[in-house]
Write an enzyme that holds these catalytic residues in place. Structure first.
Site: not given
Ligand code: AMP
Ligand code: TRP
Length: 331
Positions: A112, A197, A200
């Site tokens: 990042k 990945k 979002k």
């Molecule tokens: P975040 O979007 O970074 O807040 O992630 C929230 C949760 O979703 C965390 O446990 C991440 O590991 C999971 N997560 C986010 N993006 C993915 C993805 N593309 N595949 C699997 N898990 C994800």
């Protein structure tokens, strides 16, 4: 009873990756078997360039989607991080236990911060110290297990290290947590770029399925997913990442194994079609419930208020104990 904690950042609209990689397990498994807390970690959204109104909106939406996905406030605690002061209070102590070097080694920080610099922007100090805050989120509740997607493994490892180090130096205060990952779809990949990945916060919309995408939008995105040049349907994450991603998504939606599913398909087209429909079906009830919840904003506010109160009550004794153990004078 096992204590479970996990969180989700309001930095963008939630995706199928969030759901299959993390949220679904919280709903179907964790809230039933454990004393579980699920948190919209809004302080973490301030580590990158942000728009205050957008963070506020996404925090509300994130919390609504957690309930829409099936978290039941009678069974688990759903709350917003900034409503509970203990997270920030403990984070500072953990910054005094962590080292600069171990923070700089975090892959997410390296990626990042590089991206930010390439854009000519500046890197917020909080992006570097983020894992201390995340460790505080976890350790404040004496958490045993942290169900997360694969990308978070390194951060949870760091939280473990900090817990062990704090306990050794200042006396036993924290439970040492461990990460729990889903067996299938621990890392859902971007449909247009299957080696990255499905995140979002990235801007490439066509490769990302958002939880609130209309069925036709979902179909279009899945049907246009990038696949490989081969003809046969085989499950090989390294050599055929696009295909493997579709197989994993379909397997995760149906509760099956990607290897086994690969044997059922003779063409990419049929696989894409079934995957698209499976995703639409998984999202349908969630979207319906989301609509209902949006019609009654007072309900969400009540849930979050009660959640924050319960969470504070759980965290305060541990954080107070940490303040005393590290040498601060009791008030
Ligand atoms: P975040 O979007 O970074 O807040 O992630 C929230 C949760 O979703 C965390 O446990 C991440 O590991 C999971 N997560 C986010 N993006 C993915 C993805 N593309 N595949 C699997 N898990 C994800
Ligand atoms: N860092 C996590 C992510 O980006 C979100 C998060 C913050 C989290 N604090 C947490 C996850 C504590 C689990 C436990 O996905």
């Amino acid at each position: 009873m096992t204590r479970v904690f996990s969180g989700i950042k309001p930095t963008g609209h939630l995706t199928l990756g969030n759901y299959l990689g993390a949220m679904r397990r919280w709903v179907t498994v964790d809230q039933h078997r454990a004393d579980a807390l699920f948190c919209v970690v809004d302080l973490h959204a301030l580590t990158v360039d942000h728009d205050p109104a957008r963070v506020r909106r996404l925090s509300r939406q994130g919390a609504t989607l957690l309930l829409a996905a099936g978290l039941d406030p009678q069974r688990c605690t759903v709350f917003v991080q900034s409503h509970v002061d203990e997270h920030a209070r403990l984070s500072y102590l953990l910054e005094c236990v962590a080292t600069d070097g171990e923070m700089r080694r975090m892959i997410q920080y390296k990626e990042k911060s590089r991206r930010e610099q390439e854009r000519g922007g500046s890197v917020r100090l909080s992006l570097l110290t983020y894992p201390a805050l995340m460790a505080a989120d976890i350790l404040a509740y004496r958490t045993d297990e942290v169900p997360v997607g694969e990308d978070q493994t390194q951060h949870v490892e760091l939280a473990r290290d900090l817990a062990v180090r704090f306990n050794q130096r200042y006396g036993h205060t924290f439970t040492v947590p461990r990460a729990i990952r889903p067996e299938v779809a621990a890392r859902v990949m971007n449909l247009q770029d299957p080696v990255s990945k499905m995140g979002k916060s990235e801007d490439s919309g066509p490769g990302i399925v958002y939880l609130l995408d209309e069925p036709d939008v979902v179909r279009k995105k899945v049907m246009r997913a990038v696949t490989d040049s081969g003809q046969d349907v085989v499950y090989d994450r390294r050599e055929r990442p696009g295909l493997a991603n579709l197989l994993e998504i379909l397997a995760a939606c149906r509760g099956e194994e990607p290897e086994r599913l690969s044997g059922e398909y003779g063409s990419y087209g049929a696989l894409k079609k079934d995957t698209a429909e499976a995703v639409v079906e998984v999202l349908r009830p969630l979207q319906e419930r989301h609509r209902e919840l949006c019609a009654d904003p007072g309900y969400l506010e009540g849930v979050l208020r009660a959640g924050a109160e319960r969470a504070s009550g759980m965290a305060r004794p541990t954080v107070d104990a940490a303040y005393r153990a590290i040498g601060l004078l009791p008030a």
